[in-house]
Enzyme design. Sequence first.
Site, PDB file in Angstrom:
ATOM      1  N   CYS A 122       0.711  -1.225  -0.003  1.00 51.43           N
ATOM      2  CA  CYS A 122       0.090   0.088  -0.015  1.00 51.43           C
ATOM      3  C   CYS A 122       0.774   1.300  -0.012  1.00 51.43           C
ATOM      4  CB  CYS A 122      -0.770   0.013   1.109  1.00 51.43           C
ATOM      5  SG  CYS A 122      -2.007  -1.524   1.302  1.00 51.43           S
ATOM      6  N   HIS A 256      -3.247   7.043   2.611  1.00 50.33           N
ATOM      7  CA  HIS A 256      -3.667   5.853   2.424  1.00 50.33           C
ATOM      8  C   HIS A 256      -4.998   5.399   2.659  1.00 50.33           C
ATOM      9  CE1 HIS A 256      -4.062   1.678   1.088  1.00 50.33           C
ATOM     10  NE2 HIS A 256      -3.670   1.298   2.268  1.00 50.33           N
ATOM     11  N   ASN A 287     -10.105  -0.227   0.172  1.00 53.55           N
ATOM     12  CA  ASN A 287      -8.615  -0.259   0.073  1.00 53.55           C
ATOM     13  C   ASN A 287      -8.239  -0.620  -1.133  1.00 53.55           C
ATOM     14  OD1 ASN A 287      -5.978  -0.489   0.650  1.00 53.55           O
ATOM     15  ND2 ASN A 287      -6.240  -1.470   2.662  1.00 53.55           N
TER      16      ASN A 287
HETATM   17  N1  COA Z   1     -18.235  -8.357  10.506  1.00 54.83           N
HETATM   18  C1  COA Z   1     -19.039  -8.566  11.652  1.00 54.83           C
HETATM   19  N2  COA Z   1     -17.968  -8.346  12.933  1.00 54.83           N
HETATM   20  C2  COA Z   1     -16.762  -8.766  12.703  1.00 54.83           C
HETATM   21  C3  COA Z   1     -16.108  -8.914  11.497  1.00 54.83           C
HETATM   22  C4  COA Z   1     -16.926  -8.638  10.355  1.00 54.83           C
HETATM   23  N3  COA Z   1     -16.434  -8.780   9.042  1.00 54.83           N
HETATM   24  N4  COA Z   1     -14.802  -9.165  11.597  1.00 54.83           N
HETATM   25  C5  COA Z   1     -14.552  -9.034  13.164  1.00 54.83           C
HETATM   26  N5  COA Z   1     -15.738  -8.912  13.782  1.00 54.83           N
HETATM   27  C6  COA Z   1     -15.925  -8.976  15.028  1.00 54.83           C
HETATM   28  C7  COA Z   1     -14.941  -9.590  15.879  1.00 54.83           C
HETATM   29  O1  COA Z   1     -15.003 -10.998  15.988  1.00 54.83           O
HETATM   30  C8  COA Z   1     -14.771  -8.931  17.157  1.00 54.83           C
HETATM   31  O2  COA Z   1     -16.181  -9.403  17.948  1.00 54.83           O
HETATM   32  P1  COA Z   1     -15.769  -9.525  19.528  1.00 54.83           P
HETATM   33  O3  COA Z   1     -15.594  -7.973  20.056  1.00 54.83           O
HETATM   34  O4  COA Z   1     -17.078  -9.889  20.004  1.00 54.83           O
HETATM   35  O5  COA Z   1     -14.720 -10.566  19.878  1.00 54.83           O
HETATM   36  C9  COA Z   1     -15.142  -7.464  16.682  1.00 54.83           C
HETATM   37  O6  COA Z   1     -15.810  -7.435  15.461  1.00 54.83           O
HETATM   38  C10 COA Z   1     -13.885  -6.683  16.724  1.00 54.83           C
HETATM   39  O7  COA Z   1     -13.003  -7.284  15.909  1.00 54.83           O
HETATM   40  P2  COA Z   1     -11.717  -6.486  15.678  1.00 54.83           P
HETATM   41  O8  COA Z   1     -10.851  -7.358  14.729  1.00 54.83           O
HETATM   42  O9  COA Z   1     -11.175  -6.111  16.896  1.00 54.83           O
HETATM   43  O10 COA Z   1     -12.144  -5.371  15.030  1.00 54.83           O
HETATM   44  P3  COA Z   1     -11.443  -3.804  14.519  1.00 54.83           P
HETATM   45  O11 COA Z   1     -12.121  -2.729  15.279  1.00 54.83           O
HETATM   46  O12 COA Z   1      -9.849  -3.872  14.723  1.00 54.83           O
HETATM   47  O13 COA Z   1     -11.954  -3.635  13.015  1.00 54.83           O
HETATM   48  C11 COA Z   1     -10.761  -3.876  10.987  1.00 54.83           C
HETATM   49  C12 COA Z   1     -11.607  -4.597  12.161  1.00 54.83           C
HETATM   50  C13 COA Z   1     -10.283  -4.925   9.880  1.00 54.83           C
HETATM   51  C14 COA Z   1     -11.577  -2.727  10.233  1.00 54.83           C
HETATM   52  C15 COA Z   1      -9.491  -2.941  11.483  1.00 54.83           C
HETATM   53  O14 COA Z   1      -8.713  -3.696  12.436  1.00 54.83           O
HETATM   54  C16 COA Z   1      -8.730  -2.353  10.354  1.00 54.83           C
HETATM   55  O15 COA Z   1      -9.204  -1.584   9.683  1.00 54.83           O
HETATM   56  N6  COA Z   1      -7.401  -2.680  10.372  1.00 54.83           N
HETATM   57  C17 COA Z   1      -6.419  -2.143   9.791  1.00 54.83           C
HETATM   58  C18 COA Z   1      -6.659  -2.594   8.256  1.00 54.83           C
HETATM   59  C19 COA Z   1      -5.726  -1.885   7.210  1.00 54.83           C
HETATM   60  O16 COA Z   1      -5.224  -0.819   7.397  1.00 54.83           O
HETATM   61  N7  COA Z   1      -5.252  -2.859   6.592  1.00 54.83           N
HETATM   62  C20 COA Z   1      -4.359  -2.400   5.527  1.00 54.83           C
HETATM   63  C21 COA Z   1      -3.202  -1.882   5.896  1.00 54.83           C
HETATM   64  S1  COA Z   1      -2.542  -1.661   4.232  1.00 54.83           S
END
Ligand code: COA
Length: 331
Positions: A122, A256, A287
Site C-alpha cells: 500500500c 492511504h 482499500n
Molecule cells: N463483521 C462483523 N463482525 C466482525 C467482522 C466482520 N467482518 N470482523 C470481525 N468482527 C468482530 C470480531 O469477531 C470482534 O467481535 P468480539 O468483540 O465479539 O470479539 C469484533 O468484531 C471486533 O473485531 P476487531 O478485529 O477487533 O475489529 P476492529 O475494530 O479492529 O476492526 C478492521 C477490524 C479490519 C476494520 C480494522 O482492524 C482495520 O481496519 N485494520 C487495519 C486494516 C488496514 O489498514 N489494512 C491495510 C493496511 S494496508
Amino acid sequence: MATITDATGARHARILGVGGYRPSRVVPNAEIVDAIDSSDEWIRTRSGIVERRWATPEETVQMMSVAASRKALDRAGIDAKQVDCVIVSTVSHLMQTPSVAATIADELGTEHAAAFDISAACAGFCHGISMAADFIRGGSARHVLVIGVERLSDLTDVHDRGTAFIFADGAGAAVVGPSDAPGIGPVVWGSEGDRADLITSKTDWPTAMETGETPYLAMNGNPVFRWASFAMAKIGQEALDRAGITADELDCFVPHQANMRIIDALARSMKLPESVKIARDIAEMGNTSAASIPLALDRMIEEGQATSGETALFIAFGAGLVYAAQVVVVP
Ligand code: COA
C-alpha cells in the site's frame, strides 16, 4: 586513469498530472455480508466503507494502468514518447515475469522507456514518487510515469471476515517531471519486517502449487489498525517538518485509504486544522492498496477540492510492514 562523466538532472521535480481508473463494477456491502456473517452497519462503522469496485475480467492490471496513465499524461500535457521511465507498484499482477511496467510502457507508446515493477504494497505509490523525484534530480530520467494498480479481488477470500470487505481494485497514475521550484518534499520511509506476518499471503507459491491452495491475503487487522493510527502520525509529522511546513500551512491530506477511522485518527494526532481538506475516497473505493492515494488525489482534483499549487501530505503504509510519507505540490 580516466574520469567518467556524472549524470546531472533538473534542480527540482514535481507531479505534472494525475489520473485514475475506477473499475465499472460497484460492489455494495450488501453483496459481501452474507459470506462473512457481517452487516452493512458493522462495515460502515468499523471501516467507513460503503461500497467498493471489483474489476471485471476485461479490467486487467494492464488495462486499468493504461487508462489511468493516459489520463495522467493528458493532464500533464506530456506525450508518451517523452516518458523515459515507467514504475509500476503492484502486488496483484499475477504473472511473475515479465514486469507489467514493460508492457504498459509499450502499449502507451513510449520509446523504449526504462520500465520495472516495485513491491511495496500500500506504500508503493509513495515509494515510486520518491524514486521518480530522485531519478529526475539525479539525471537518470526527465519524465517518469508512476503507477499504483491492484486487482486485490483476485487475492481476496470472500469468506474471510477480516479482509473480504476491505480490499478492492483500481489504478492511479502520476507523471513526474522537472520543475523550477520544489514540488516533491523529502520522503520519510522505512520498514518493520519483524511484523511482516500481520499482512501476508496465506501461502507461498511452492506450497500453493503443491496443495492447490490459493495464496489469498491474510491480515491481523487490529494490530495493523493500532500501528497505522499512531505510528504513522509521527511519520506524517516528520514529512511536514522535513518539507519545512507546518500543519497550519498544509492544504490537503491524502493518506492511504485503509480505514476511515485511521484517516480520522491520523488527522487528530497530527492536529490538522479544519482548513485542511482530507481525502475520504475509502467510502466508495475500499482499500485499493498502491492505487489508493493517486485515485483519491485524482478525485479531489476532479471535484475541485484540491487545486493546482496547493500542498498535499501523503502518508502510506501496508504489508511489510512498510511506510512512506512526503509533501507534494498538487499538479
Ligand atoms: N463483521 C462483523 N463482525 C466482525 C467482522 C466482520 N467482518 N470482523 C470481525 N468482527 C468482530 C470480531 O469477531 C470482534 O467481535 P468480539 O468483540 O465479539 O470479539 C469484533 O468484531 C471486533 O473485531 P476487531 O478485529 O477487533 O475489529 P476492529 O475494530 O479492529 O476492526 C478492521 C477490524 C479490519 C476494520 C480494522 O482492524 C482495520 O481496519 N485494520 C487495519 C486494516 C488496514 O489498514 N489494512 C491495510 C493496511 S494496508
